[in-house]
Every structure is written in structure tokens, then in C-alpha cells.
Write an enzyme that holds these catalytic residues in place. Structure first.
Site, short mmCIF file in Angstrom:
data_model
loop_
_atom_site.label_atom_id
_atom_site.label_comp_id
_atom_site.label_asym_id
_atom_site.label_seq_id
_atom_site.Cartn_x
_atom_site.Cartn_y
_atom_site.Cartn_z
N PHE A 129 53.28 2.64 56.68
CA PHE A 129 53.28 4.08 56.88
C PHE A 129 53.77 4.37 58.29
O PHE A 129 53.17 3.95 59.28
CB PHE A 129 51.88 4.69 56.69
CG PHE A 129 51.87 6.18 56.86
CD1 PHE A 129 52.14 7.01 55.78
CD2 PHE A 129 51.61 6.76 58.09
CE1 PHE A 129 52.15 8.40 55.93
CE2 PHE A 129 51.62 8.14 58.25
CZ PHE A 129 51.90 8.96 57.17
N LYS A 151 48.25 9.79 68.61
CA LYS A 151 46.83 9.84 68.26
C LYS A 151 45.89 9.75 69.47
O LYS A 151 45.74 10.70 70.21
CB LYS A 151 46.51 8.78 67.20
CG LYS A 151 47.11 9.12 65.82
CD LYS A 151 46.59 8.24 64.74
CE LYS A 151 47.23 8.54 63.40
NZ LYS A 151 46.78 9.82 62.83
#
Length: 564
Positions: free
Chosen positions: A281, A420
Site C-alpha cells: 500500500f 503520519k
């Protein structure tokens, strides 16, 4: 002025000074309440003390000038001494306050409704009317959330082991981050969001340098800020293909290349490819989707580039009992990679390989360090870039700041993307992958000064609170606890694995996993799944061994009572 009178004045001042520092210290101790986040700016009482000293001294001064000069010099020296003492005290208290800043308390779980509760359901309904994402689960009261505990809209308090998809670095409402919002720098970047690609603010280079100097990976001398993990990967891929074509061409663009690229045709539109791995991903933008293979729903109905996909090692656990089988699996996957380089060489040569240190969304799949080292050797052999996607693994959660540090790669990757936990996004790269022309790698914002300020503050907290040791200590307890649960419930808790706090375990299947997820949540544990049957941990960096024990108690209790 006689000596006895001066000494009397001096001795009178000392208790006042000590009292002032003591009262300030006590006030701060009373004011620092992690739960209520009532952290105040520290103010010294030194100036008030000096005023009182002056008042007492001047009332007792004789008229004789020599004594006045003597007092003035003494008073000046004493003032300097007090200022230095005050500065040292403030610095010491500031460091002490920062060391104590993170709320690492435990035992706050409280669940009074099913989750989602009525308030959350109403908010989710409203959100879906505005933006029908359909992925909302429950609503959060971010103002009331604290430390490692998430408070939802219904007042339920959960231990958060997922941390906003791994993007929560130092818990909720950290005072260092809240204090930062009152600084002049924050005011500047919240008032003006500059187009950093053309009009960088004064002082921005120094801000970048100070934030990145200690975290720049070896072999990568430059960094390009971006807006999110997907666009970091997207632009790293672009930079790789641009450099690949530049080497192949060996000179400036031809007229034909410039013309054909405008109608999406070769040779201007490069006929090259990027190799990725099964279950990977890398994001949901168009190019990244061609390198993403975790779930069909991410890709269905969207155009895809015909890029090669290699197998990622599927390891068997426990590792110690399956060494021979795992070595054979790693060898098979590496051979498949090399075969794809050969197969693609004539039609769609591979310009880059992109890989995650841990395949997060695809099921928290790990590969041994040797796999990454050998993969690097293959990319060198065929002249392709190696891009390591640390969007989910970067930022200390793995126990080292970058997960790929643990692979002991003497020949480092060419590029590494991040987002993140670092709050800002972008990619580091070696000089070879710097674009030669402006606007090849570009967007309006080219990053965000506010996120950079957050990163700088985060790095200060990590250093001053020694959060690396906190992470390493907690991860040991978490991994050992999960391994013990696997022995107790081998049919429900399987294939325990982890790197730092990035731990995971499998269940018998998606039905069991999804049922357990709801039970964990209603027991006060916020944990999320990935892949088809996996739970993954992505807590904040202030997640301690005691939080790990609290989470393990809930998992053990729920798993023991769950019928498969």
C-alpha cells in the site's frame, strides 16, 4: 555606608529571593495537571524582589557619595547574580516541565455506552450528509482526550492503540504542542500560508535545517516537503523516473520528446515502470494506486499503469521454528524480482522499486533484513532507484527513528518517504535524484510551515523525555505479552510479530477479527485491523509498558471469552 548595614541588607534579600523561587516552583507544581492541561508560562519573581531590595536599600543609604558608589556597584553585581540565578532556575524548571509534560498515566478506561453511542451516531449521520465517505466509526471529543486515552462524543474513554492510523506522535493534547501555538512562528504560519515553492519566508531555511538535521537518513542529502503520504510517494516516483530517463538520454530533451509528452505518447511520456509488491500500500493517488495491491476496493474502476508486481515474502511463525522454509521463501521472492527486471527490460524497463519496511495496510507483513539488503543489490545491478516508503513506519514507532535503520544496509536506499507521525510529509533523496528543471516536482504549498513547527517540537519532546527508551521498553512488554497470549489461545491469536511498537497478530479470519474488534472497543480498547485477518498496533510514542499491560489484559479477557 558601614559594612554591617550593607550585610544586613544583603542578608535580608537572600530569604526573599529563595522564597520567590520557591513560591514560583510550588505554583508551577500545583499548576501542572496533565489531565486538565493547565500549563502556564513560567514567570520569575526576580524583578519584584529587586524592587524590594532597592526600596529597603535606598531608604537606608547615607548621603556620603563614596558609600553610594559602593552600594551601586554592589547592587549591580548582586542584580547580575540574581538574573543569572533566575535564568538558571527558569531553564531548570522549563526542562523539568518538559520532562514531565507527557501524560503517561494509566487506568482511565471508562465505557458507559455501546460504541458508537447515540451522540457519535448522530455526528456520523451529519458527516455522511456532508461528505459520504462511509468509513466513519465514531466521533471523538479531541478537547477532552488526553495522553494515550481517546474520549468519544458520548464520554467513553478508550485506551488508544491505533493513534489516528499511526499519525499520533505524543498523545492527545500534549502541552508542548499546545504551548507552541502561542509562539510568534506559529502566529506567522497560521496567518499566512506561503507558496513555499516560489516565495519561502525569511528564516524558513533555518527552520527546515534545525528540524531535519538529526533525522536525515544516511546517503540522502536533500528533502522535499509534500502534503501527505500519497503525494510524497507520487513525487518520489516521478523523481525516480525523471532521473532514470535523464541517464538514458544523456543530454537535453529532444523536440520530439517535448511534443509527444503533451499528448501522452512516447518517447516524451516515458515508457518505463515501477516495481512494487503484492499486498503493498503506497497511497490512493493515480500513480500510487498502480503500486498498491492491498484491497480491491482501493483500485476498482480506476485506470492503472501496467507496472510489474513481485511477491513479498510470506513468513511462517514462530520464526525460529521455520527458518529453512522462510529462507526458501525469501530466495523465491528475490528471484522473482530479478526475473521481472529481465522481462521488463525491452518494453517497460524498471526505473524504481518501491517497498515498505513493514507492509502495513496489507496485513503487517514483515521480511528479514537480508531481503532488503539483497533487494538493494538487485536495484544497483539494473540501475533502478530504491524507494523505501516509511509513511507508516517512520518516526520512532519501530524502535528506531526510521524502520529501515534496522536492516543494516551498507548501501542505503536512494529515497525515503515519510508522513503520519512526523506531522509533515515529504521525501528524502540522494543528490542524483534532484530535478534539473524547476516545476518538475512542484505544487502550490510544497509543505506546511505549521507542520514543520510541530515536527520540531515533537523532536524536542522525543529527545528531552527520552521516548526511544519508553518505546523500546513498552514494545518488549507488548510483544512478549502477545506471544504469551498466542500460547494460551493458539487458535485465536496467531503469528505474533513486531518491530518496536508496530506489533501485530492474526486471527482465524475476517469474521473473527471483526467480531473481536467490536468487543475490544466496547471493553475500552481502540485497536484496528489490516489485511484480511490481522490486528495492528500503532500507539503513540508515550505508550508505556503499563499501557501495554492494560491493553494485554483487555485482549486476554476478550479473547478468552470469545467463541470461534
Amino acid at each position: 555606608m558601614n559594612a554591617s548595614r550593607w550585610l544586613t541588607t544583603f542578608s535580608t534579600c537572600i530569604p526573599l529571593v529563595l522564597s520567590a523561587f520557591s513560591s514560583d516552583s510550588n505554583a508551577r507544581r500545583e499548576d501542572v495537571n496533565p489531565r486538565k492541561m493547565r500549563y502556564s508560562l513560567m514567570h520569575s519573581s526576580t524583578s519584584a524582589v529587586l524592587t524590594d531590595i532597592a526600596r529597603r536599600s535606598f531608604f537606608t543609604l547615607p548621603a556620603f557619595p563614596v558609600d553610594t558608589v559602593f552600594f551601586s556597584l554592589s547592587f549591580s553585581l548582586f542584580s547580575v547574580m540574581l538574573r543569572r540565578l533566575g535564568s538558571a532556575a527558569r531553564t531548570g524548571h522549563a526542562a523539568q516541565q518538559l520532562r514531565r509534560a507527557s501524560d503517561m498515566s494509566t487506568g482511565h478506561i471508562k465505557v458507559s455506552t455501546a460504541i458508537p453511542g447515540p451522540a457519535s451516531k448522530d455526528i456520523v449521520r451529519q458527516m455522511n450528509e456532508i461528505s459520504n465517505i462511509q468509513s466513519y466509526t465514531f466521533a471523538v471529543d479531541y478537547e477532552k482526550s488526553f495522553g494515550n486515552y481517546l474520549v468519544d462524543a458520548d464520554g467513553n474513554t478508550l485506551l488508544d492503540c491505533f493513534g489516528n492510523i499511526g499519525s499520533l506522535p505524543i498523545g492527545y493534547n500534549h502541552p508542548a504542542l499546545k504551548t507552541m501555538t502561542s509562539t510568534p512562528e506559529w502566529q506567522l504560519y497560521s496567518t499566512h500560508r506561503p507558496a513555499l515553492g516560489i516565495l519561502p519566508p525569511k528564516g524558513y531555511a533555518e527552520l527546515l535545517s534545525s528540524a531535519l538535521k538529526d533525522i536525515t537518513p544516511p546517503g540522502m542529502g536533500q528533502m522535499q516537503a509534500m502534503m501527505c503520504g500519497s503525494c510524497s510517494n507520487e513525487n518520489a516516483i516521478k523523481a525516480a523516473t525523471i532521473a532514470f530517463q535523464r541517464k538514458r538520454r544523456g543530454g537535453p530533451h529532444s523536440k520530439r520528446e517535448l511534443e509527444t509528452c503533451m499528448v501522452n505518447e512516447a518517447p516524451g511520456s516515458a515508457a518505463v515502470s515501477v516495481l512494487s509488491f503484492e499486498r503493498a500500500f503506497h497511497g490512493r493517488t493515480l500513480g500510487c494506486l498502480s503500486a498498491t495491491h492491498s484491497k480491491a476496493i482501493h483500485k476498482i474502476d480506476v485506470p492503472a499503469l501496467p507496472w510489474p508486481v513481485a511477491p513479498f515474502p510470506k513468513l511462517k511463525y514462530p520464526l525460529a521454528e521455520n527458518e529453512a522454509a522462510n529462507n526458501a521463501e525469501v530466495k523465491r521472492c528475490l528471484q522473482a524480482v530479478e526475473d521481472l527486471f529481465v522481462q521488463c527490460a525491452t518494453k517497460l524497463p524498471i526505473a524504481a522499486v518501491i517497498i515498505e519496511p513493514i507492509q502495513g495496510e496489507g496485513g503487517d507483513r514483515h521480511a528479514p533484513a537480508s531481503f532488503f539488503r539483497d533487494l538493494r543489490a538487485i536495484t544497483r545491478k539494473y540501475g533502478a532507484a530504491l524507494i523505501v516508503d516509511e509513511v507508516q513506519t517512520g518516526g520512532l514507532g519501530a524502535g528506531t527513528f526510521w524502520a529501515h535503520e534496522q536492516f543494516a544496509m551498507d548501501d542505503p536506499p536512494d529515497m525515503m518517504t515519510f508522513a503520519k507521525k512526523l506531522q509533515m510529509s515529504g521525501y528524502f533523496y540522494s543528490n542524483e535524484y534532484a530535478p534539473e528543471s524547476s516545476y518538475q516536482i512542484f505544487n502550490t504549498w510544497m509543505g506546511d510551515g505549521l507542520r514543520l513547527l510541530q515536527l520540531r517540537t515533537l523532536l524536542d519532546v522525543i529527545k528531552q523525555e527520552n521516548l526511544q527508551s519508553v518505546v523500546q521498553e513498552a514494545s518488549k512488554v507488548l510483544l512478549e505479552g502477545l506471544s504469551q497470549l498466542s500460547k494460551q489461545h493458539p487458535h485465536k491469536v496467531r503469528n505474533v510479530r513486531g518491530m518496536g511498537l508496530l506489533c501485530a497478530f492474526d486471527t482465524p479470519g475476517s469474521v473473527t477479527r471483526d467480531a473481536l474488534l467490536v468487543k475490544f472497543r466496547n471493553a475500552g480498547l481502540h485497536l484496528m485491523g489490516c489485511g484480511e485477518e490481522t490486528f495492528r498496533f500503532r500507539p503513540s510514542l508515550i505508550f508505556t509498558k503499563d499501557h501495554a499491560k492494560e491493553a494485554l489484559d483487555i485482549i486476554g479477557s476478550v479473547v478468552a471469552s470469545h467463541k470461534v
